[in-house]
Design an enzyme around this catalytic site. Sequence first.
Site, PDB file in Angstrom:
ATOM      1  N   ARG A 131      -8.118   0.192 -20.990  1.00 21.26           N
ATOM      2  CA  ARG A 131      -8.471  -1.206 -21.183  1.00 21.26           C
ATOM      3  C   ARG A 131      -8.180  -1.997 -19.910  1.00 21.26           C
ATOM      4  O   ARG A 131      -7.103  -1.852 -19.319  1.00 21.26           O
ATOM      5  CB  ARG A 131      -7.653  -1.774 -22.342  1.00 21.26           C
TER       6      ARG A 131
ATOM      7  N   PHE B 176       0.830  -1.216   0.000  1.00 19.76           N
ATOM      8  CA  PHE B 176       0.000   0.000   0.000  1.00 19.76           C
ATOM      9  C   PHE B 176       0.857   1.255   0.000  1.00 19.76           C
ATOM     10  O   PHE B 176       0.486   2.278   0.565  1.00 19.76           O
ATOM     11  CB  PHE B 176      -0.976  -0.001   1.184  1.00 19.76           C
TER      12      PHE B 176
ATOM     13  N   GLN C  22      -8.537  -5.384  -7.357  1.00 17.75           N
ATOM     14  CA  GLN C  22      -7.857  -4.120  -7.054  1.00 17.75           C
ATOM     15  C   GLN C  22      -8.865  -3.030  -6.700  1.00 17.75           C
ATOM     16  O   GLN C  22      -8.678  -2.270  -5.749  1.00 17.75           O
ATOM     17  CB  GLN C  22      -7.020  -3.669  -8.255  1.00 17.75           C
TER      18      GLN C  22
ATOM     19  N   GLY D 198      -4.676   0.445  -9.488  1.00 13.01           N
ATOM     20  CA  GLY D 198      -4.415   0.022  -8.112  1.00 13.01           C
ATOM     21  C   GLY D 198      -4.890   0.996  -7.056  1.00 13.01           C
ATOM     22  O   GLY D 198      -5.122   0.607  -5.914  1.00 13.01           O
ATOM     23  N   GLU D 199      -4.997   2.255  -7.399  1.00 11.06           N
ATOM     24  CA  GLU D 199      -5.240   3.254  -6.363  1.00 11.06           C
ATOM     25  C   GLU D 199      -6.572   3.980  -6.481  1.00 11.06           C
ATOM     26  O   GLU D 199      -7.110   4.468  -5.488  1.00 11.06           O
ATOM     27  CB  GLU D 199      -4.066   4.251  -6.341  1.00 11.06           C
TER      28      GLU D 199
ATOM     29  N   GLY E 188       0.775  -8.818  -4.579  1.00 10.00           N
ATOM     30  CA  GLY E 188      -0.549  -9.355  -4.305  1.00 10.00           C
ATOM     31  C   GLY E 188      -1.577  -8.917  -5.330  1.00 10.00           C
ATOM     32  O   GLY E 188      -2.759  -9.237  -5.230  1.00 10.00           O
TER      33      GLY E 188
ATOM     34  N   GLY F 289       2.687   0.015 -12.321  1.00  7.70           N
ATOM     35  CA  GLY F 289       3.426  -1.223 -12.549  1.00  7.70           C
ATOM     36  C   GLY F 289       3.060  -1.910 -13.850  1.00  7.70           C
ATOM     37  O   GLY F 289       3.913  -2.137 -14.719  1.00  7.70           O
TER      38      GLY F 289
ATOM     39  N   ASN G 201      -7.160  -7.715 -16.955  1.00  9.67           N
ATOM     40  CA  ASN G 201      -7.572  -8.975 -16.322  1.00  9.67           C
ATOM     41  C   ASN G 201      -8.793  -8.664 -15.469  1.00  9.67           C
ATOM     42  O   ASN G 201      -8.692  -7.987 -14.442  1.00  9.67           O
ATOM     43  CB  ASN G 201      -6.442  -9.563 -15.460  1.00  9.67           C
TER      44      ASN G 201
HETATM   45 MO1  MOS Z   1       1.319   3.450  -4.241  1.00  8.58          MO
HETATM   46  S1  MOS Z   1       1.089   4.631  -2.549  1.00  8.58           S
HETATM   47  O1  MOS Z   1       2.031   4.591  -5.264  1.00  8.58           O
HETATM   48  O2  MOS Z   1       2.467   2.286  -3.791  1.00  8.58           O
END
Ligand code: MOS
Length: 693
Positions: free
Chosen positions: A576, A234, A586, A652-653, A461, A503, A579
């Site tokens: 897009r 995180f 996420q 992710g965020e 993860g 990532g 997955n």
């Molecule tokens: Mo996220 S806080 O950019 O790992």
Amino acid sequence: MTGTTGAALGAPAERREGRQKVTGAARYAAEYAPPGRVHAWPVPAAVARGRVTGVDTSAALALPGVLAVLTPSDAAGLAAPEDGTLAVLRTPDVPHRGWCVALAVAETPETARAAARAVRVDYAAKPHDAGPAEGHPDAYEPEDVVGQPGRVEYGDPEAAYAAAEVRLDVTYRVPPLHNHPMEPHATTAHWDGDRLTVYTSTQGGTTVRSVLAGMFRLPEERVTVVAEHVGGGFGSKGTPRPDVVLAALAARHTGRPVTLAYPRRYLPTVAGHRAPTVQRLRLGAHPDGRLTALLHEVTTQTSRVNEFVEHAAVVSRVMYATPSLLSTHRVVPLDVPTPSWMRAPGEAPGMYALESAVDELADALGTDPVELRVLNEPRTEPAGGKPFSSRHVVECLREGARRFGWAGRDPRPGIRREGPLLLGTGVAAATYPVQVAPSTATAEARPDGTFVVRINAADIGTGARTVLAQIAADALGVPLDRVRTEVGHSDLPPAPLAGGSSGTASWGWAVHEACARLAAHPEEGPTVRADTTGKADADSPYARHAFGAHFAEVAVDTVTGEIRVRRLLGVYAAGRILNARTARSQFTGAMIMGLGMALTEHSTLDPAFGDFPEADLAAYHVPVQADVPDIEADWIDEHDSHLNPMGSKGIGEIGIVGTAAAIGNAVHHATGIRFRELPLTPDRILAAPPYQG
Ligand code: MOS
């Protein structure tokens, strides 16, 4: 579906390491046990500021099984790190409570802990200043916040606000928040002559290697960093943490492999946190709801060790059309633990405040909060004027409203009762920037018809190794089960960190390029290497952001003060989706984190002691199963050719961005009371004015 050519990208492929994880076969950093491995336990500073004047290790060293106690200058011979939080055991100075002042090493973790407790440390304490930051005389405007200007101003915001027909001036507060991944920060280090190997829990092993090589004055080839499985981060594992330096140091000092798994209770002071923010929002508008001025002023704090600014005002440069804007930060260095990245740093607290204020404006105008947002939709990025590469926030709001059943919502607050419960619904928009960094990767065609993709990506993860295999299979035009991915080892091609929701975009770009070339030019040989430097980091003429919308329904118990979230819906436009299964995970995972931010999570910076009383998971309340209602996350198809070859944005965020505002807005709709400080714990609900009915 795994056997079908061309169906790999977007498919809900299962995590490749899932079985290993649920059977316990997947190894985490502290679970590597080279022969002779011993354990380390830190000694945290017991003063908030000062200097260690003496360390008595005799009682600790007398315990059977204790190998060594490292003391405040044992790392003095290392090269100074750029990141001050890694400058542990270099000097006797104590910059904040919890700072590592000694390290006990013993045959077992229990003995190491007992030894750490037996170390006597004397301090010359100095007066400390742990804030609060608000109104602090040392506050200054930072030049730069995460590569953006600390202050952006255009038009004449003060005058435009003063002249506005409708004005809203509100201040929102977000407390310190802690990342608390399930796996603590941990490293197993061992030396083989002048070769260092670390198994460590990190979001970016390539950086860990270069930092260790620098500090221990080794060529990078002599440092191996393994991070095959990581139990969450995180953001707190986005940069190397003291555990990796301390473990390497202790291993060199004792000549034994050393594991340091940071005790949970020590993490809040050494692994970073989201700094508290005080956010003043001033919105000026025409009576029809169009904004004429938007002023977003953030006050936050950092430590004396590093300048880290929680860039909460940045979202106001992106979200709404306004002829006048002020978006600015003030920060105060204090004698406190060093804040750092926490999921959607800046955006998460910033959108809590902005999206709550927009809801307040809608309420003041008698306008539907979805329609108010649509009305203020900008045609180009408000700060800077770049066209958006794609922006479908309106579509997210509309689709979310449809699915949530928003139509016909009675906007009047405080009127829906179910016994002692008051019910309400709320909405907030979401945004997160598209970030991408250069990466390398290789793709190899093997004689048996399978392919191996190699890249030092970190799977924390998220399912990174799975989605990278999908990207590879798609580019190669082969079924997914013919592709193997190797990640999490520094012998693999260097790659940037799992952070900034970048990532998959960064690694995937290099993987895609290597695989596409391998497929197109088999004559070049069985292995192709790609490096996206110069492409992934090229300036874009477009403003690139993901967007979304969050909808929440809450029940507020007027007797106990408890808030239950009954429904939570997120709809995203994030390019897009590569997955469907791991992406949904996420989104919903981040929404749960947003729920925690809204209702339960907070740390308190104790001004007397200069650290956080909420040092474990009994005191720092992350949502558990029973707190989490039906959560629905979905997305709209978004085609954007100005991103990476996969057409993806980060995912992710964004799920944590705006969730707390949607919940807070629903609480207002339920109760008629505007709470402006998180979290919305029962004590705050009960202390509010009497509830109607
Ligand atoms: Mo996220 S806080 O950019 O790992």
